[in-house]
Design a protein around this motif. Structure first.
Motif, PDB file in Angstrom:
ATOM      1  N   GLY A   1      40.021  37.145  59.824  1.00 23.12           N
ATOM      2  CA  GLY A   1      39.250  36.538  58.754  1.00 23.12           C
ATOM      3  C   GLY A   1      38.000  37.300  58.342  1.00 23.12           C
ATOM      4  N   ARG A   2      37.710  38.445  58.954  1.00 19.75           N
ATOM      5  CA  ARG A   2      36.536  39.225  58.568  1.00 19.75           C
ATOM      6  C   ARG A   2      36.989  40.575  58.034  1.00 19.75           C
ATOM      7  NH1 ARG A   2      31.519  38.286  60.832  1.00 19.75           N
ATOM      8  NH2 ARG A   2      30.918  39.597  59.075  1.00 19.75           N
TER       9      ARG A   2
ATOM     10  N   ASP B   1      33.674  33.949  54.997  1.00 15.12           N
ATOM     11  CA  ASP B   1      32.515  34.231  55.817  1.00 15.12           C
ATOM     12  C   ASP B   1      31.361  34.539  54.874  1.00 15.12           C
ATOM     13  OD1 ASP B   1      30.689  36.264  57.279  1.00 15.12           O
ATOM     14  OD2 ASP B   1      31.819  35.240  58.857  1.00 15.12           O
ATOM     15  N   PRO B   2      30.249  33.817  55.022  1.00 20.49           N
ATOM     16  CA  PRO B   2      29.154  34.006  54.059  1.00 20.49           C
ATOM     17  C   PRO B   2      28.573  35.410  54.091  1.00 20.49           C
ATOM     18  CG  PRO B   2      28.470  32.599  55.887  1.00 20.49           C
ATOM     19  CD  PRO B   2      29.930  32.800  56.025  1.00 20.49           C
ATOM     20  N   SER B   3      28.567  36.051  55.291  1.00 21.11           N
ATOM     21  CA  SER B   3      28.047  37.422  55.360  1.00 21.11           C
ATOM     22  C   SER B   3      28.914  38.359  54.556  1.00 21.11           C
ATOM     23  CB  SER B   3      27.998  37.902  56.810  1.00 21.11           C
ATOM     24  OG  SER B   3      27.322  37.009  57.624  1.00 21.11           O
ATOM     25  N   ASP B   4      30.212  38.264  54.774  1.00 18.75           N
ATOM     26  CA  ASP B   4      31.123  39.140  54.042  1.00 18.75           C
ATOM     27  C   ASP B   4      31.025  38.895  52.546  1.00 18.75           C
ATOM     28  OD1 ASP B   4      33.951  39.445  56.367  1.00 18.75           O
ATOM     29  OD2 ASP B   4      31.916  40.223  56.394  1.00 18.75           O
ATOM     30  N   GLU B   5      30.843  37.621  52.183  1.00 16.46           N
ATOM     31  CA  GLU B   5      30.771  37.300  50.759  1.00 16.46           C
ATOM     32  C   GLU B   5      29.547  37.969  50.135  1.00 16.46           C
ATOM     33  OE1 GLU B   5      30.690  33.121  49.910  1.00 16.46           O
ATOM     34  OE2 GLU B   5      30.504  33.452  47.744  1.00 16.46           O
ATOM     35  N   ALA B   6      28.403  37.864  50.825  1.00 21.47           N
ATOM     36  CA  ALA B   6      27.181  38.491  50.304  1.00 21.47           C
ATOM     37  C   ALA B   6      27.362  40.007  50.213  1.00 21.47           C
ATOM     38  CB  ALA B   6      26.007  38.156  51.217  1.00 21.47           C
ATOM     39  N   CYS B   7      27.951  40.589  51.251  1.00 23.57           N
ATOM     40  CA  CYS B   7      28.171  42.038  51.303  1.00 23.57           C
ATOM     41  C   CYS B   7      29.014  42.491  50.122  1.00 23.57           C
ATOM     42  CB  CYS B   7      28.829  42.364  52.647  1.00 23.57           C
ATOM     43  SG  CYS B   7      29.953  43.767  52.690  1.00 23.57           S
TER      44      CYS B   7
ATOM     45  N   ALA C   1      25.421  46.090  54.573  1.00 27.53           N
ATOM     46  CA  ALA C   1      25.180  45.866  55.998  1.00 27.53           C
ATOM     47  C   ALA C   1      25.565  44.466  56.447  1.00 27.53           C
ATOM     48  CB  ALA C   1      23.711  46.122  56.315  1.00 27.53           C
ATOM     49  N   ASN C   2      25.769  43.538  55.498  1.00 23.73           N
ATOM     50  CA  ASN C   2      26.164  42.179  55.881  1.00 23.73           C
ATOM     51  C   ASN C   2      27.606  42.081  56.356  1.00 23.73           C
ATOM     52  OD1 ASN C   2      23.633  41.504  55.079  1.00 23.73           O
ATOM     53  ND2 ASN C   2      24.244  39.774  53.805  1.00 23.73           N
ATOM     54  N   CYS C   3      28.402  43.125  56.063  1.00 22.48           N
ATOM     55  CA  CYS C   3      29.785  43.114  56.562  1.00 22.48           C
ATOM     56  C   CYS C   3      29.753  43.557  58.018  1.00 22.48           C
ATOM     57  CB  CYS C   3      30.661  44.077  55.746  1.00 22.48           C
ATOM     58  SG  CYS C   3      31.169  43.449  54.132  1.00 22.48           S
ATOM     59  N   THR C   4      29.232  42.708  58.898  1.00 24.43           N
ATOM     60  CA  THR C   4      28.912  43.132  60.256  1.00 24.43           C
ATOM     61  C   THR C   4      30.136  43.441  61.110  1.00 24.43           C
ATOM     62  OG1 THR C   4      28.687  40.783  60.745  1.00 24.43           O
ATOM     63  CG2 THR C   4      26.661  42.039  60.445  1.00 24.43           C
ATOM     64  N   ASN C   5      31.325  43.043  60.688  1.00 25.52           N
ATOM     65  CA  ASN C   5      32.526  43.383  61.444  1.00 25.52           C
ATOM     66  C   ASN C   5      33.180  44.672  60.959  1.00 25.52           C
ATOM     67  OD1 ASN C   5      32.362  41.102  63.050  1.00 25.52           O
ATOM     68  ND2 ASN C   5      34.530  40.646  62.874  1.00 25.52           N
TER      69      ASN C   5
ATOM     70  N   ILE D   1      21.837  57.206  50.979  1.00 25.60           N
ATOM     71  CA  ILE D   1      22.580  56.460  51.996  1.00 25.60           C
ATOM     72  C   ILE D   1      21.601  55.423  52.544  1.00 25.60           C
ATOM     73  CG2 ILE D   1      23.798  56.599  54.192  1.00 25.60           C
ATOM     74  CD1 ILE D   1      24.256  59.570  53.641  1.00 25.60           C
ATOM     75  N   PRO D   2      21.868  54.143  52.370  1.00 19.15           N
ATOM     76  CA  PRO D   2      20.880  53.133  52.770  1.00 19.15           C
ATOM     77  C   PRO D   2      20.676  53.104  54.284  1.00 19.15           C
ATOM     78  CG  PRO D   2      22.721  52.129  51.548  1.00 19.15           C
ATOM     79  CD  PRO D   2      23.098  53.527  51.840  1.00 19.15           C
ATOM     80  N   PRO D   3      19.417  53.145  54.727  1.00 18.21           N
ATOM     81  CA  PRO D   3      19.179  53.051  56.174  1.00 18.21           C
ATOM     82  C   PRO D   3      19.585  51.698  56.755  1.00 18.21           C
ATOM     83  CG  PRO D   3      17.099  52.992  54.960  1.00 18.21           C
ATOM     84  CD  PRO D   3      18.167  53.294  53.970  1.00 18.21           C
ATOM     85  N   GLU D   4      19.761  50.694  55.872  1.00 16.82           N
ATOM     86  CA  GLU D   4      20.191  49.372  56.335  1.00 16.82           C
ATOM     87  C   GLU D   4      21.568  49.413  56.989  1.00 16.82           C
ATOM     88  OE1 GLU D   4      18.864  50.000  53.455  1.00 16.82           O
ATOM     89  OE2 GLU D   4      17.134  48.691  53.204  1.00 16.82           O
ATOM     90  N   LEU D   5      22.307  50.515  56.794  1.00 15.03           N
ATOM     91  CA  LEU D   5      23.624  50.610  57.427  1.00 15.03           C
ATOM     92  C   LEU D   5      23.526  50.564  58.948  1.00 15.03           C
ATOM     93  CD1 LEU D   5      25.565  53.274  55.273  1.00 15.03           C
ATOM     94  CD2 LEU D   5      25.499  50.807  55.042  1.00 15.03           C
ATOM     95  N   GLN D   6      22.299  50.660  59.479  1.00 16.65           N
ATOM     96  CA  GLN D   6      22.114  50.561  60.926  1.00 16.65           C
ATOM     97  C   GLN D   6      22.588  49.211  61.466  1.00 16.65           C
ATOM     98  OE1 GLN D   6      18.022  49.792  62.353  1.00 16.65           O
ATOM     99  NE2 GLN D   6      17.417  49.884  60.202  1.00 16.65           N
ATOM    100  N   SER D   7      22.659  48.218  60.592  1.00 18.80           N
ATOM    101  CA  SER D   7      23.106  46.895  61.045  1.00 18.80           C
ATOM    102  C   SER D   7      24.608  46.810  61.224  1.00 18.80           C
ATOM    103  CB  SER D   7      22.676  45.824  60.044  1.00 18.80           C
ATOM    104  OG  SER D   7      21.287  45.832  59.914  1.00 18.80           O
ATOM    105  N   LEU D   8      25.323  47.837  60.773  1.00 17.79           N
ATOM    106  CA  LEU D   8      26.782  47.833  60.942  1.00 17.79           C
ATOM    107  C   LEU D   8      27.083  48.298  62.359  1.00 17.79           C
ATOM    108  CD1 LEU D   8      27.903  49.325  57.505  1.00 17.79           C
ATOM    109  CD2 LEU D   8      27.976  46.957  58.229  1.00 17.79           C
ATOM    110  N   VAL D   9      26.822  47.431  63.323  1.00 22.27           N
ATOM    111  CA  VAL D   9      26.889  47.823  64.734  1.00 22.27           C
ATOM    112  C   VAL D   9      28.311  48.130  65.183  1.00 22.27           C
ATOM    113  CG1 VAL D   9      24.793  46.743  65.533  1.00 22.27           C
ATOM    114  CG2 VAL D   9      26.855  45.388  65.365  1.00 22.27           C
ATOM    115  N   ASN D  10      29.311  47.752  64.416  1.00 23.98           N
ATOM    116  CA  ASN D  10      30.696  48.001  64.810  1.00 23.98           C
ATOM    117  C   ASN D  10      31.310  49.178  64.070  1.00 23.98           C
ATOM    118  OD1 ASN D  10      31.468  45.802  66.741  1.00 23.98           O
ATOM    119  ND2 ASN D  10      30.630  44.588  65.077  1.00 23.98           N
ATOM    120  N   LEU D  11      30.484  49.909  63.320  1.00 18.80           N
ATOM    121  CA  LEU D  11      31.013  51.001  62.512  1.00 18.80           C
ATOM    122  C   LEU D  11      31.457  52.156  63.394  1.00 18.80           C
ATOM    123  CD1 LEU D  11      31.367  51.435  59.458  1.00 18.80           C
ATOM    124  CD2 LEU D  11      29.292  52.802  59.512  1.00 18.80           C
ATOM    125  N   ALA D  12      32.717  52.568  63.243  1.00 21.82           N
ATOM    126  CA  ALA D  12      33.244  53.691  64.014  1.00 21.82           C
ATOM    127  C   ALA D  12      33.527  54.905  63.136  1.00 21.82           C
ATOM    128  CB  ALA D  12      34.522  53.276  64.752  1.00 21.82           C
TER     129      ALA D  12
END
Lengths: 270, 260
Positions: free
Chosen positions: A71-72, A23-29, A92-96, A111-122
């Motif tokens: 796969g993610r 997955d290109p997002s995971d790879e970048a992350c 934040a690119n590891c969106t899953n 702590i990077p504010p970009e972590l807001q994109s991790l919408v599935n973070l529990a």
């Protein structure tokens, strides 16, 4: 004939080995995280570019500390590995990603504010590091957060009141940091069915105050004490000077009486 | 108690063998001069005969109980599946237990702990006898073409840690007996044609770490309490849940009012 066998063999191989998904997002992350983290003790065994391109094969992960689902990357656990460096905002690119645990390392930076994109973070556990800066209020956009554990860091500034909006938050720990200001009521004094956090979640922050922390002890004297001391000393000095004057008067009276006595003695009787 | 033909023939064989054993005893009696009359001899002979009969009876019963009930359960599965790749060729029901079968793993007590049949090109249906594998921990049947329903007897597998039925053609609803699987860590039923609602009993499984019900035809609402508090829309994607297709839609308890 040879070509046919080659074709059949390659087809068999293709079918036999389940394809690993990239997955290109995971790879970048992963690539950026691998660059931002420093690994002086060489604890991250197979964090190489070739693995980043294909970290997951269904549910199997080739990457140390990573757990895969479909796969993610869905969980990253790199705890207690003497890691240094900082947390890359491209994480934040590891969106899953559902659980991030980087605790017990020597990580610095914010702590990077970009972590807001991790919408599935529990689950977010960055405890026992050397992270500084403020807690980003953008974390409140990770709506599924159940656990925020940031204890034992160098975080400063206020606790964002937006974090109280996280309805699934059941564990919150920011103890032993350098946080200041009031504890938001949305976290300290939660209403309804939301779990409340007790003082152990907030203690160890010198300038943090508010419920449920106990009230601050005064370093100096209170106003009442100062007034009391002032009045008391004034009264005491009054009494003392009064007594002093009385004694002096009495003393001089006796002296005068004594003198009169002498004079009467000296005076002849007529 | 049902006897199949194999057991009957083996019993007959054992009785003949016993007769052969007893007849030397008869000769022995005569030789020792025990001649309290034919009646006495006949009585003794009948006594031993009955004893032997009962013994064989009992032993074969015992063998059935200790060895083969799990093998029978798996054999029932085999007969219900189509196996073009002959993955189940080694599954021989005449063996004393299934522990030597390929794709089967047992523990030290010869009880089945793993069934690994992922990506095996199997089709057909699952059987209720799977619920008899009391020590089963991993049931891996993913990536096949299995149809039919998920047997509710799977709720009896109280030692189950991983249930992977994803990427199949299963239909029907998710049995709420699955809520009894109190040690379950991985529940992956994604990519099937399951319908009905998500059983609330699943939220009582506190050990659940990974849940994937995506790509099915589930309806109703998404539970958010108990262990389900940890699960995000990924676990429920591509289902007509909450009255609409769930992609990145937030479940009922989470809203985005008043955000930063």
């Amino acid at each position: 004939m040879g070509a046919w066998t080659l074709l059949i063999v390659s087809m068999i191989i293709y079918v036999a080995i389940p394809p690993s998904s990239s997955d290109p997002s995971d790879e970048a992350c992963l690539t950026h995280l691998g660059e931002s983290l420093q690994d002086p003790t060489k604890s991250l065994q197979n964090w190489t570019k070739s693995i980043f391109a294909n970290p997951c094969n269904g549910f199997t992960s080739y990457l140390q500390g990573a757990t895969c689902n479909n796969g993610r990357i869905y969980k990253l656990s790199l705890t207690n590995l003497s890691l240094r460096g900082s947390i890359s905002p491209f994480l934040a690119n590891c969106t899953n990603l559902q659980a991030l645990d980087l605790s017990s390392n020597f990580l610095t930076g914010p702590i990077p504010p970009e972590l807001q994109s991790l919408v599935n973070l529990a689950v977010l556990n960055l405890s026992s590091n050397r992270l500084d800066g403020e807690i980003p209020p953008q974390l409140a956009l990770c709506a599924y957060l159940n656990v925020i554990d940031l204890h034992d860091n160098l975080l400063s500034g206020p606790i964002p009141q937006q974090l109280g909006l996280l309805v699934r938050l059941s564990a919150f720990d920011v103890s032993n940091n350098r946080l200041s200001g009031p504890i938001p009521t949305s976290l300290g004094n939660r209403s309804g069915n939301l779990p409340r956090f007790n003082s152990s979640s907030f203690e160890g922050n010198k300038d943090l105050y508010g419920y449920p922390l106990p009230p601050l002890k005064n370093k100096g004297l209170s106003i009442l004490a100062i007034v009391g001391i002032g009045l008391g000393s004034g009264l005491a000095s009054l009494v003392l000077s009064f007594t002093g004057v009385c004694i002096w008067l009495k003393f001089t009276e006796r002296k005068m009486a004594a003198e009169e006595g002498k004079i009467s003695q000296l005076m002849p009787d007529y | 108690m049902l006897w199949n033909s194999m057991e009957a023939t083996s019993l007959r064989g054992s009785i003949y063998q016993l007769r052969e054993l007893v007849s030397p005893c008869m000769i022995c009696f005569e030789a020792c001069g025990i001649s309290r009359g034919m009646k006495m001899r006949k009585q003794v002979f009948s006594f031993f005969y009955i004893l032997g009969f009962l013994w064989v009876f009992w032993v074969s019963d015992l063998v059935k109980v200790t060895g083969n009930s799990e093998g029978d359960a798996l054999n029932a599965l085999k007969t219900n599946l189509l196996d073009p790749n002959n993955v189940l060729q080694s599954w021989d029901p005449t063996l004393v237990n299934p522990c030597t079968w390929f794709n089967i793993t047992c523990n030290g007590d010869n009880s089945v702990t793993r069934v690994d049949l992922g990506n095996a090109n199997l089709s057909g249906q699952l059987v209720s006898q799977l619920g008899q594998l009391a020590n089963l921990q991993y049931l891996e049947l993913y990536g096949n073409n299995i149809s039919g329903k998920i047997p509710e007897e799977l709720g009896n597998l109280t030692n189950l840690v991983s249930l992977d039925l994803y990427l199949n053609g299963l239909t029907g609803s998710i049995p709420d007996t699955l809520g009894n699987l109190k040690k379950l860590r991985f529940l992956r039923l994604n990519n099937n044609s399951l319908s009905g609602t998500i059983p609330v009993s699943l939220t009582t499984i506190t050990s659940l770490q990974v849940l994937d019900l995506s790509h099915n035809r589930l309806t109703g609402h998404i539970p958010v309490n108990g262990s389900f508090a940890l699960f995000t829309p990924i676990s429920f994607a591509d289902n007509p849940l909450n009255g609409r297709r769930v992609s990145q839609h937030l479940p009922a308890d989470v809203d985005i009012k008043g955000r930063v």
